[in-house]
Design an enzyme around this catalytic site. Structure first.
Site, PDB file in Angstrom:
ATOM      1  N   ILE A 246      33.460  25.246  -2.183  1.00 62.97           N
ATOM      2  CA  ILE A 246      34.308  24.880  -3.438  1.00 62.97           C
ATOM      3  C   ILE A 246      33.644  23.619  -4.312  1.00 62.97           C
ATOM      4  CG2 ILE A 246      36.312  24.472  -4.618  1.00 62.97           C
ATOM      5  CD1 ILE A 246      37.831  25.901  -2.436  1.00 62.97           C
ATOM      6  N   PRO A 247      32.673  23.852  -5.167  1.00 59.78           N
ATOM      7  CA  PRO A 247      31.798  22.861  -5.543  1.00 59.78           C
ATOM      8  C   PRO A 247      32.432  22.004  -6.469  1.00 59.78           C
ATOM      9  CG  PRO A 247      31.453  24.873  -6.819  1.00 59.78           C
ATOM     10  CD  PRO A 247      32.363  25.125  -5.973  1.00 59.78           C
ATOM     11  N   CYS A 248      33.300  21.020  -6.098  1.00 54.92           N
ATOM     12  CA  CYS A 248      33.851  19.903  -6.684  1.00 54.92           C
ATOM     13  C   CYS A 248      32.703  18.950  -7.209  1.00 54.92           C
ATOM     14  CB  CYS A 248      35.108  19.215  -6.102  1.00 54.92           C
ATOM     15  SG  CYS A 248      34.566  18.643  -4.453  1.00 54.92           S
ATOM     16  N   HIS A 249      31.831  18.790  -6.470  1.00 64.42           N
ATOM     17  CA  HIS A 249      30.747  17.860  -7.029  1.00 64.42           C
ATOM     18  C   HIS A 249      30.088  18.378  -8.289  1.00 64.42           C
ATOM     19  CE1 HIS A 249      28.650  21.373  -4.644  1.00 64.42           C
ATOM     20  NE2 HIS A 249      27.639  21.123  -5.527  1.00 64.42           N
ATOM     21  N   ARG A 250      30.153  19.582  -8.864  1.00 68.21           N
ATOM     22  CA  ARG A 250      29.623  19.920 -10.254  1.00 68.21           C
ATOM     23  C   ARG A 250      30.429  19.393 -11.162  1.00 68.21           C
ATOM     24  NH1 ARG A 250      28.506  26.115  -8.136  1.00 68.21           N
ATOM     25  NH2 ARG A 250      27.084  25.590  -6.395  1.00 68.21           N
TER      26      ARG A 250
END
Length: 287
Positions: A246-250
Site C-alpha cells: 500500500i504505497p503511502c510513500h507516494r
C-alpha cells in the site's frame, strides 16, 4: 550458524543507500559509497545499476525538491483517470496485482482471535522489514528502522494481539521478493486489512496511485470524495499497516516537500527514487 550471504549483501547495500540519501546534497563520490558498502567502486556501480536501473549519480537527481515538484505537475493530469479505473498503467514497478479485503466489524473487535499469522524478518536493499501473512492475505509489512526489531515487533503485535503468531521466514521470504519487485507474482497478492471504514477507503485509493508517481494529500482526499478531510486522510495514510504494497510513500505535500513518513523521510525518499528509477528503466530511458 553460517551468516546468510544475501542478508549480509543487502545490509551493506542498505547502508550505502542510507548514506547516499542523507548526504545527497554533498554529491558523495562513487568511491565513498562503495567504501560504505564494503565493495570495490566497479562492483558497487554494477550492483547499484542492476538493482535501481540507473547509476548512483542519476539516482541523486530523484532526491531533489525540484524533481518532486515536476512529478506532481506531470501526474496531475493522469491521476483522476488512474484512480477512477483502478489501474496503474504502464508505469507499474512489476507484474504484481494487489487486491485487498477488509475484516468484518466482528473480526475487527476480535483483534485477530482465531487468525494464524506467519511472520518473518528479512533484509532488503531498502532496509530490514517485518512481514506478516495469513491464508487471506498479507496483513503487515513494516521497516525495522535502524535495526530496531523490538520496536517493529511491538507495533505488529499491538495490531494483532489475539492472533496466533508463527515464525516462518521460509513462507514470508517470497512475499517480500514480490513486494519489492524481485519476483513476479503467480497470482494476485491479497491484503488483509484491519482498519476503520474511512482508513480502508484511503488505503484503497493509495493502491491505485501509479508506481513511479506521487500525489498530494489533497488529491487523495478528492479521490475518496472528501476534499476537506485532509487531516483525517493524513492520519489514515500514516496508519497504513502494509508499507510498500500500500504505497503511502507516494503521498507528499502539495508544495513538493517530502515529509511525515512513518519510517523516516530518508526511507521515503529512497522508495520514491527507486520507483522512479525503475519506471524509467522499464521504459527504456537511458540511465
Amino acid at each position: 550458524m553460517t551468516a546468510d550471504p544475501d542478508a549480509i549483501h543487502y545490509r551493506a547495500f542498505a547502508a550505502a543507500i542510507d548514506h547516499l540519501i542523507e548526504n545527497w546534497s554533498e554529491q558523495p563520490s562513487l568511491e565513498e559509497l562503495a567504501a560504505v558498502a564494503g565493495f570495490s567502486p566497479f562492483h558497487f556501480q554494477r550492483l547499484f545499476t542492476r538493482w535501481a536501473g540507473i547509476s548512483p549519480k542519476r539516482f541523486v537527481q530523484f532526491l531533489t525538491l525540484d524533481h518532486a515538484k515536476r512529478l506532481l505537475a506531470e501526474n496531475h493530469s493522469v491521476l483522476d483517470a488512474a484512480l477512477d479505473v483502478g489501474l496503474s498503467g504502464p508505469s507499474r514497478l512489476h507484474d504484481l496485482f494487489i487486491a485487498c479485503e477488509a475484516i468484518t466489524p466482528g473480526e475487527y473487535k476480535a483483534l485477530g482471535d482465531g487468525l494464524t499469522i506467519r511472520w518473518g524478518f528479512h533484509d532488503t536493499p531498502l532496509g530490514r522489514v517485518l512481514i506478516g501473512t495469513t491464508e487471506r492475505g498479507v496483513c503487515w509489512l513494516s521497516f525495522a528502522e535502524d535495526g530496531d526489531e523490538a520496536g517493529a515487533w511491538a507495533e505488529f503485535t499491538a495490531e494483532w494481539p489475539a492472533a496466533r503468531l508463527v515464525e516462518d521466514p521460509h513462507t514470508t521470504e517470497p512475499v517480500v521478493a514480490q513486494a519489492l519487485g524481485w519476483a513476479k507474482a503467480a497470482e494476485p497478492t491479497r491484503l488483509l486489512l484491519r482498519g476503520t471504514n474511512f482508513q480502508v477507503k484511503v488505503w484503497e485509493a493509495l493502491l491505485r496511485i501509479p508506481s513511479g508517481a506521487i500525489v498530494s494529500y489533497e488529491d487523495v482526499a478528492k479521490a475518496i470524495g472528501q476534499p476537506t478531510a485532509l487531516r483525517a486522510v493524513g492520519r489514515a495514510v500514516g496508519r497504513n499497516p502494509v508499507c510498500i504494497l500500500i504505497p503511502c510513500h507516494r503521498v507528499i505535500q502539495k508544495s513538493g516537500v517530502i515529509h511525515n513518513y512513518r519510517y523516516g523521510v530518508p526511507r521515503k525518499k529512497a522508495l520514491l527514487a527507486w520507483e522512479q528509477a525503475r519506471r524509467l528503466s522499464s521504459e527504456g530511458i537511458a540511465a
